[in-house]
Design an enzyme around this catalytic site. Sequence first.
Site, PDB file in Angstrom:
ATOM      1  N   THR A 121     -14.673 -30.155   4.042  1.00  0.00           N
ATOM      2  CA  THR A 121     -14.927 -29.181   5.093  1.00  0.00           C
ATOM      3  C   THR A 121     -14.269 -29.607   6.398  1.00  0.00           C
ATOM      4  O   THR A 121     -14.053 -30.813   6.639  1.00  0.00           O
ATOM      5  CB  THR A 121     -16.449 -29.036   5.316  1.00  0.00           C
ATOM      6  OG1 THR A 121     -16.715 -28.254   6.465  1.00  0.00           O
ATOM      7  CG2 THR A 121     -17.107 -30.406   5.515  1.00  0.00           C
ATOM      8  N   ASP A 122     -14.001 -28.633   7.266  1.00  0.00           N
ATOM      9  CA  ASP A 122     -13.486 -28.975   8.591  1.00  0.00           C
ATOM     10  C   ASP A 122     -14.548 -29.612   9.478  1.00  0.00           C
ATOM     11  O   ASP A 122     -14.234 -30.187  10.523  1.00  0.00           O
ATOM     12  CB  ASP A 122     -12.899 -27.742   9.282  1.00  0.00           C
ATOM     13  CG  ASP A 122     -13.870 -26.580   9.429  1.00  0.00           C
ATOM     14  OD1 ASP A 122     -15.030 -26.696   8.982  1.00  0.00           O
ATOM     15  OD2 ASP A 122     -13.471 -25.542   9.991  1.00  0.00           O
ATOM     16  N   GLU A 123     -15.816 -29.554   9.064  1.00  0.00           N
ATOM     17  CA  GLU A 123     -16.893 -30.101   9.889  1.00  0.00           C
ATOM     18  C   GLU A 123     -16.840 -31.623  10.004  1.00  0.00           C
ATOM     19  O   GLU A 123     -17.480 -32.201  10.883  1.00  0.00           O
ATOM     20  CB  GLU A 123     -18.244 -29.641   9.360  1.00  0.00           C
ATOM     21  CG  GLU A 123     -18.431 -28.137   9.486  1.00  0.00           C
ATOM     22  CD  GLU A 123     -19.824 -27.679   9.105  1.00  0.00           C
ATOM     23  OE1 GLU A 123     -20.802 -28.266   9.601  1.00  0.00           O
ATOM     24  OE2 GLU A 123     -19.928 -26.731   8.312  1.00  0.00           O
ATOM     25  N   TYR A 148     -25.120 -33.663   7.124  1.00  0.00           N
ATOM     26  CA  TYR A 148     -24.238 -32.992   6.163  1.00  0.00           C
ATOM     27  C   TYR A 148     -22.789 -33.398   6.366  1.00  0.00           C
ATOM     28  O   TYR A 148     -22.119 -33.900   5.453  1.00  0.00           O
ATOM     29  CB  TYR A 148     -24.384 -31.474   6.280  1.00  0.00           C
ATOM     30  CG  TYR A 148     -23.196 -30.721   5.733  1.00  0.00           C
ATOM     31  CD1 TYR A 148     -22.771 -30.920   4.420  1.00  0.00           C
ATOM     32  CD2 TYR A 148     -22.475 -29.829   6.531  1.00  0.00           C
ATOM     33  CE1 TYR A 148     -21.662 -30.247   3.916  1.00  0.00           C
ATOM     34  CE2 TYR A 148     -21.378 -29.150   6.030  1.00  0.00           C
ATOM     35  CZ  TYR A 148     -20.974 -29.363   4.724  1.00  0.00           C
ATOM     36  OH  TYR A 148     -19.880 -28.701   4.228  1.00  0.00           O
ATOM     37  N   LYS A 152     -20.168 -35.697   3.989  1.00  0.00           N
ATOM     38  CA  LYS A 152     -18.885 -35.178   3.509  1.00  0.00           C
ATOM     39  C   LYS A 152     -17.734 -36.063   3.993  1.00  0.00           C
ATOM     40  O   LYS A 152     -16.782 -36.321   3.242  1.00  0.00           O
ATOM     41  CB  LYS A 152     -18.681 -33.737   3.961  1.00  0.00           C
ATOM     42  CG  LYS A 152     -19.540 -32.722   3.231  1.00  0.00           C
ATOM     43  CD  LYS A 152     -19.313 -32.718   1.719  1.00  0.00           C
ATOM     44  CE  LYS A 152     -17.940 -32.213   1.351  1.00  0.00           C
ATOM     45  NZ  LYS A 152     -17.752 -32.178  -0.129  1.00  0.00           N
TER      46      LYS A 152
END
Length: 332
Positions: A121-123, A148, A152
């Site tokens: 993810t870009d997060e 989260y 990741k």
Amino acid sequence: MRQLLVTGGAGFIGSNFVRHVLAHTDDQVTVVDKMNYAANAASLDGLPVGRCRLVRGDVADPALVDRLLADHDAVVHFAAETHNDNSLADPEPFLHSNIIGTYTLLEAARRHGTRFHHISTDEVYGDLPLDGTERFTEHTPYNPSSPYSSTKAGSDLLVRAWVRSFGVNATLSNCSNNYGPYQHVEKFIPRQITNILTGRRPKLYGDGRNVRDWIHVEDHSSAVLRILDDGRPGETYLIGADSERSNREVLGILLDLLGHGPDDFDLVVDRAGHDLRYAIDSSKLRGELGWEPKFLSLEAGLADTVEWYRDNPGFWSAAKESTELFYAGRGQ
């Protein structure tokens, strides 16, 4: 004919990827999914008989994972705990699935020489200023904000280490926010659509200024397949469709599509540590692998999504009441 293992393939993005693979290749697909609340076997309904099977199990189970990878040519690893709010309430499941699960799969891929593609993810990059023009690239330093995104980020680093230290044939992709069919009603876009369809008022976190770079899940799926087929081992590719919009703007489009006024929503308590802005530079993917998104207009993609939820209440209605009770308890 490739034997392809898709982890988390009964979830939102994973099931859309399975559908895309079966529609565009001759691959045989095995889905492994522990079928928690965010998975739905109905996401796999209607697929070609004999080309897709579902195995219920946890990717952190070494014996199961070893048996599966022994019989497959490649694995695409979607399985993850992904909901930020849930990670703030209880981080432990995120460590189990996102860190231990990824480690378990990497070790099996190392033993069996299995091609490995890791979905992220870009997060993991944190956030960007609301008033800036900077975008995330493959070289942006990691700066995760939540349990989260931290787990990741950790899983991404494991994949990179297994490539460098053990020669695992792996690629990675970090994607912007997905929307489209088969998404759980806890997520922002389907929650607002189904609120309106069930006579509830939509909800907007904080002041609604937070910006996300949206991509239709079909475009994410086509990008992942392109990377699986043509990506260079050890490389990371960012996937985005150049659709930056604030949450308020997205809600405005949905209200218009569903025949409601622009102010027909409630402001609710903001999420803790809510990232300000995400933006993806996908030029490496486009330049090296020739990928382009199909949904060039966010409005068209959201119209397609609204119609899907309108036409498929059997998919989401059972989870709607409990989801809204959960959010009501949080003032959201």
